[in-house]
Design a protein around this motif. Structure first.
Motif, PDB file in Angstrom:
ATOM      1  N   ALA A   1       0.825  -1.206   0.000  1.00 44.59           N
ATOM      2  CA  ALA A   1       0.000   0.000   0.000  1.00 44.59           C
ATOM      3  C   ALA A   1       0.864   1.262   0.000  1.00 44.59           C
ATOM      4  CB  ALA A   1      -0.923   0.001   1.214  1.00 44.59           C
ATOM      5  N   VAL A   2       1.955   1.236   0.754  1.00 51.12           N
ATOM      6  CA  VAL A   2       2.866   2.391   0.775  1.00 51.12           C
ATOM      7  C   VAL A   2       3.479   2.610  -0.607  1.00 51.12           C
ATOM      8  CG1 VAL A   2       5.078   3.209   1.660  1.00 51.12           C
ATOM      9  CG2 VAL A   2       3.367   2.294   3.233  1.00 51.12           C
ATOM     10  N   THR A   3       3.923   1.530  -1.232  1.00 51.61           N
ATOM     11  CA  THR A   3       4.499   1.632  -2.574  1.00 51.61           C
ATOM     12  C   THR A   3       3.490   2.210  -3.563  1.00 51.61           C
ATOM     13  OG1 THR A   3       5.940  -0.269  -2.150  1.00 51.61           O
ATOM     14  CG2 THR A   3       5.571   0.330  -4.454  1.00 51.61           C
ATOM     15  N   GLN A   4       2.260   1.736  -3.463  1.00 51.73           N
ATOM     16  CA  GLN A   4       1.201   2.231  -4.352  1.00 51.73           C
ATOM     17  C   GLN A   4       0.935   3.702  -4.108  1.00 51.73           C
ATOM     18  OE1 GLN A   4      -2.574   0.307  -3.766  1.00 51.73           O
ATOM     19  NE2 GLN A   4      -3.156   0.521  -5.923  1.00 51.73           N
ATOM     20  N   ALA A   5       0.869   4.092  -2.828  1.00 52.70           N
ATOM     21  CA  ALA A   5       0.607   5.497  -2.503  1.00 52.70           C
ATOM     22  C   ALA A   5       1.720   6.401  -3.024  1.00 52.70           C
ATOM     23  CB  ALA A   5       0.459   5.654  -0.991  1.00 52.70           C
ATOM     24  N   LYS A   6       2.963   5.991  -2.831  1.00 50.83           N
ATOM     25  CA  LYS A   6       4.089   6.809  -3.284  1.00 50.83           C
ATOM     26  C   LYS A   6       4.121   6.905  -4.809  1.00 50.83           C
ATOM     27  CE  LYS A   6       7.114   6.343   0.727  1.00 50.83           C
ATOM     28  NZ  LYS A   6       8.440   5.878   1.232  1.00 50.83           N
ATOM     29  N   ARG A   7       3.682   5.852  -5.482  1.00 52.80           N
ATOM     30  CA  ARG A   7       3.653   5.886  -6.948  1.00 52.80           C
ATOM     31  C   ARG A   7       2.715   6.988  -7.447  1.00 52.80           C
ATOM     32  NH1 ARG A   7       0.833   3.189 -11.040  1.00 52.80           N
ATOM     33  NH2 ARG A   7      -0.369   1.948  -9.559  1.00 52.80           N
ATOM     34  N   PHE A   8       1.672   7.272  -6.666  1.00 55.76           N
ATOM     35  CA  PHE A   8       0.746   8.345  -7.038  1.00 55.76           C
ATOM     36  C   PHE A   8       1.178   9.706  -6.482  1.00 55.76           C
ATOM     37  CE2 PHE A   8      -2.384   4.765  -7.470  1.00 55.76           C
ATOM     38  CZ  PHE A   8      -2.631   4.939  -8.825  1.00 55.76           C
ATOM     39  N   GLY A   9       2.324   9.757  -5.829  1.00 50.93           N
ATOM     40  CA  GLY A   9       2.855  11.032  -5.355  1.00 50.93           C
ATOM     41  C   GLY A   9       2.511  11.391  -3.926  1.00 50.93           C
ATOM     42  N   VAL A  10       2.016  10.426  -3.142  1.00 46.30           N
ATOM     43  CA  VAL A  10       1.702  10.704  -1.744  1.00 46.30           C
ATOM     44  C   VAL A  10       2.998  10.913  -0.963  1.00 46.30           C
ATOM     45  CG1 VAL A  10       0.694   9.772   0.373  1.00 46.30           C
ATOM     46  CG2 VAL A  10      -0.437   9.386  -1.828  1.00 46.30           C
ATOM     47  N   GLU A  11       3.001  11.915  -0.133  1.00 48.24           N
ATOM     48  CA  GLU A  11       4.144  12.187   0.734  1.00 48.24           C
ATOM     49  C   GLU A  11       3.838  11.625   2.130  1.00 48.24           C
ATOM     50  OE1 GLU A  11       6.455  16.151   2.428  1.00 48.24           O
ATOM     51  OE2 GLU A  11       5.254  16.287   0.583  1.00 48.24           O
ATOM     52  N   ILE A  12       4.782  10.886   2.697  1.00 43.77           N
ATOM     53  CA  ILE A  12       4.581  10.261   4.007  1.00 43.77           C
ATOM     54  C   ILE A  12       5.632  10.791   4.973  1.00 43.77           C
ATOM     55  CG2 ILE A  12       4.481   8.106   5.299  1.00 43.77           C
ATOM     56  CD1 ILE A  12       3.660   6.685   2.760  1.00 43.77           C
ATOM     57  N   VAL A  13       5.159  11.353   6.074  1.00 38.21           N
ATOM     58  CA  VAL A  13       6.046  11.933   7.081  1.00 38.21           C
ATOM     59  C   VAL A  13       5.885  11.156   8.381  1.00 38.21           C
ATOM     60  CG1 VAL A  13       6.395  13.945   8.569  1.00 38.21           C
ATOM     61  CG2 VAL A  13       6.144  14.251   6.109  1.00 38.21           C
ATOM     62  N   THR A  14       7.015  10.823   8.999  1.00 35.25           N
ATOM     63  CA  THR A  14       6.991  10.178  10.308  1.00 35.25           C
ATOM     64  C   THR A  14       6.973  11.250  11.388  1.00 35.25           C
ATOM     65  OG1 THR A  14       8.246   8.281   9.476  1.00 35.25           O
ATOM     66  CG2 THR A  14       8.201   8.598  11.865  1.00 35.25           C
ATOM     67  N   GLY A  15       5.901  11.307  12.144  1.00 39.52           N
ATOM     68  CA  GLY A  15       5.774  12.325  13.184  1.00 39.52           C
ATOM     69  C   GLY A  15       4.433  12.198  13.875  1.00 39.52           C
ATOM     70  N   ALA A  16       4.322  12.812  15.039  1.00 37.26           N
ATOM     71  CA  ALA A  16       3.090  12.739  15.830  1.00 37.26           C
ATOM     72  C   ALA A  16       2.326  14.048  15.720  1.00 37.26           C
ATOM     73  CB  ALA A  16       3.423  12.455  17.297  1.00 37.26           C
ATOM     74  N   ALA A  17       1.033  13.937  15.438  1.00 33.76           N
ATOM     75  CA  ALA A  17       0.155  15.112  15.439  1.00 33.76           C
ATOM     76  C   ALA A  17      -0.178  15.465  16.880  1.00 33.76           C
ATOM     77  CB  ALA A  17      -1.109  14.835  14.649  1.00 33.76           C
ATOM     78  N   THR A  18      -0.098  16.747  17.205  1.00 39.59           N
ATOM     79  CA  THR A  18      -0.350  17.183  18.581  1.00 39.59           C
ATOM     80  C   THR A  18      -1.556  18.092  18.715  1.00 39.59           C
ATOM     81  OG1 THR A  18       1.207  19.026  18.292  1.00 39.59           O
ATOM     82  CG2 THR A  18       2.082  16.966  19.213  1.00 39.59           C
ATOM     83  N   ALA A  19      -1.997  18.699  17.626  1.00 36.45           N
ATOM     84  CA  ALA A  19      -3.153  19.604  17.711  1.00 36.45           C
ATOM     85  C   ALA A  19      -3.713  19.857  16.319  1.00 36.45           C
ATOM     86  CB  ALA A  19      -2.761  20.920  18.373  1.00 36.45           C
ATOM     87  N   LEU A  20      -4.995  20.195  16.295  1.00 36.01           N
ATOM     88  CA  LEU A  20      -5.678  20.555  15.051  1.00 36.01           C
ATOM     89  C   LEU A  20      -6.476  21.822  15.314  1.00 36.01           C
ATOM     90  CD1 LEU A  20      -6.607  19.814  12.120  1.00 36.01           C
ATOM     91  CD2 LEU A  20      -8.519  18.591  13.186  1.00 36.01           C
ATOM     92  N   ARG A  21      -6.339  22.795  14.427  1.00 43.51           N
ATOM     93  CA  ARG A  21      -7.099  24.028  14.595  1.00 43.51           C
ATOM     94  C   ARG A  21      -7.640  24.502  13.246  1.00 43.51           C
ATOM     95  NH1 ARG A  21      -1.693  26.006  14.724  1.00 43.51           N
ATOM     96  NH2 ARG A  21      -1.367  27.739  13.267  1.00 43.51           N
TER      97      ARG A  21
END
Length: 555
Positions: free
Chosen positions: A293-313
């Motif tokens: 799934a990751v390979t497929q997503a990257k083939r379509f140009g998806v960017e994947i970042v390793t990190g934790a979300a801490t807030a949404l506004r």
């Protein structure tokens, strides 16, 4: 390219050292890396660095009469770092007695008299034989990430799981195997006192003492910061639901970012085998499904970042996601696909032993470590059954401790039948863990049987816990509507008494997968009312993109 094995020569006489290096390079330079050192201590320093990097050393050629450390002493000390390396002592005629003694005492393979001209007759034939013998038993060293530590170290376990789930090749070196494993012994000999374990050695030789997964991320090629400040769609969570959203969103032209705290795949990525996912008649491992799934997503140009979300506004038409490293990204739309986390077993002392014999989830990196041991699994749902089947391939016995009177209420029938047909798995019904023993690692567990009312203390080294899950949505408190357990409300669940949620700004009802904030959607296990299956998560993730398009068309 593979690292060339090294030939090291040491001599305190600069003229002789240059001559030896010249002749070695002329004959062996294409297949070996030729290094030189002007003294025994300098050569030992070079060898320690080579050992840290895992670079093979095929041959050491040393002069005998050197100040500070003579050749015999030097070659004797190299045995600890490179026990299989061939050793040659260069000596004058007057020192031949010492050279012969060195063969018996210091592990020297041959001695050669100086001068060695012509090398075609007096040097190369001897070294050719030694190198051919070394090559016959040489196995190229692993050149990826190496992790040295104790099996019972929680940090070592955390790092191994992090690398495995992110599909980063690594070699695990158990410090307890130093007496029987030459590579462990070599690397252990370079540690300080006291050693800072676990030690991570990168392919370029960089050493990281007990790093956190976040500190390791950038060193192993994982992206830790977004390339842009703004995206059409930001997806929080890289499990099956999040990856499906990313694939469909990016394939339909949306600039898409995934922010994943640990590793793509979520809990499904930890599954040893998913047997009932459509299209895979013989099943597929969660790790393989995530990787594809990751390979497929990257083939379509998806960017994947390793990190934790801490807030949404919310800032007008934009949704801003804040990350643990202090950065933030903005987007038109957000999909929350953070899944759920394993629920903790409430047993005194259990938390202290987590990662040191007590594990939540499948513990994929521990499968080989439990060879010929008894493994205890707490839980009776599909995840526990899949783990039991996996561990049964390695362990002497797998004991499932199930709180209920049967498996039928919580486990798929196909899995129940597999467990019944596997001789190495024993199911103990009406049973649960009520106590643990051990200081630095798990040594025993107390098992209570509700049908007999008896408690048994059993020796144990590995306890894997699968007792349900809970969402980790505290970071969304006060932003999105959640139920009392933390699951996120969406669509009809928000319409209490037929009324829109408080603060809803639009002249329409929330969409099917839309949360209490317009443009923020929720999919997968973290959504209240979701079906906890991989296929349903993938379905929700793909369907959500149609709602995202509808929202964007009216922004």
């Amino acid at each position: 390219m593979a690292t060339k094995p090294v030939i090291l020569t040491a001599d305190d006489d600069p003229q002789v050292l240059r001559a030896v290096e010249r002749d070695l390079r002329a004959h062996y330079g294409r297949e070996y890396r030729i290094l030189r050192a002007a003294s025994g201590p300098e050569a030992m320093g070079a060898l320690r660095e080579l050992a840290e990097r895992g670079t093979p050393v095929a041959l050491i050629v040393s002069d005998h009469r050197m100040p500070e450390m003579d050749g015999v002493e030097f070659l004797g000390q190299t045995v600890t770092l490179f026990p299989d390396t061939k050793r040659v002592l260069l000596t004058a005629y007057a020192d031949t007695d010492a050279a012969i003694r060195a063969i018996n005492v210091a592990g020297v393979d041959r001695y050669l008299l100086k001068p060695w001209d012509p090398p075609e007759e007096r040097l190369y034939p001897v070294l050719d034989d030694l190198l051919a013998e070394w090559q016959a038993s040489y196995r190229p060293a692993f050149e990826g990430v190496r992790v040295l530590g104790s099996r019972w170290s929680p940090r070592a376990y955390e790092l191994r799981e992090f690398l495995a789930r992110n599909h980063v090749p690594y070699l695990w070196l158990d410090i307890e195997a130093r007496e029987r494993d030459a590579e462990v012994s070599r690397l252990a000999s370079t540690l300080g006192d006291p050693p800072h374990l676990p030690l991570v050695v990168l392919p370029d030789g960089t050493r990281l003492d007990s790093p956190t997964p976040a500190e390791l991320s950038g060193h192993v090629g994982l992206q830790t910061r977004a390339d842009r400040d703004f995206y059409d769609l930001v997806i929080v969570g890289g499990g099956p639901a999040g990856l499906a959203s990313a694939v469909y969103g990016a394939s339909e032209g949306l600039r898409t970012l995934i922010v994943e705290r640990e590793a793509p795949g979520g809990q499904a990525g930890l599954s040893s085998r998913i047997e009932n996912y459509l299209g895979f008649s013989s099943g597929i491992s969660g790790s393989r499904l995530a990787q594809e799934a990751v390979t497929q997503a990257k083939r379509f140009g998806v960017e994947i970042v390793t990190g934790a979300a801490t807030a949404l506004r919310v800032e007008g038409p934009y949704r801003v996601l804040e990350l643990a490293d202090g950065s933030s990204v903005s987007s038109h739309a957000v999909i929350i696909a953070t899944g759920v986390q394993w629920r903790q077993l409430d047993v005194p002392g259990l938390e202290r032993l987590q990662g040191a014999g007590v594990y939540y989830g499948a513990g994929t990196t521990e499968a080989l470590a439990v060879k010929d041991e008894t493994v205890y699994i707490v839980g009776g749902a599909n995840s526990a059954g899949q783990a039991a089947m996996n561990f049964a391939r390695f362990a002497r016995e797998v004991v499932m401790l199930v709180r209920g009177p049967s498996l039928t209420a919580s486990m798929s029938q196909y899995l129940i039948e597999q467990i019944e047909q596997t001789p190495g798995i024993r199911v103990e019904l009406n049973s649960g863990v009520v106590g643990v023993h051990g200081e630095e690692r798990l040594e025993a567990i107390d098992v209570f049987c509700s049908s007999s009312g008896e408690t048994q203390t059993l020796p144990a080294t590995s306890l894997f816990i699968f007792i349900g899950a809970q969402p980790g949505t505290e970071w969304l408190s006060g932003v999105l509507e959640r139920d009392g357990r933390g699951f996120i409300l969406s669509g009809p669940e928000l319409m209490k008494g037929g009324k829109r949620p408080p603060g809803w700004p639009l002249d329409r009802d929330p969409g099917l997968l839309e949360t209490s904030v317009p443009g923020v959607f929720v999919v997968g296990d973290v959504r209240l009312g979701s079906v906890k299956r991989v296929a349903s998560g993938v379905g929700e993730g793909s369907v959500a993109i149609s709602f995202v398009h509808q929202y964007l068309a009216n922004v």
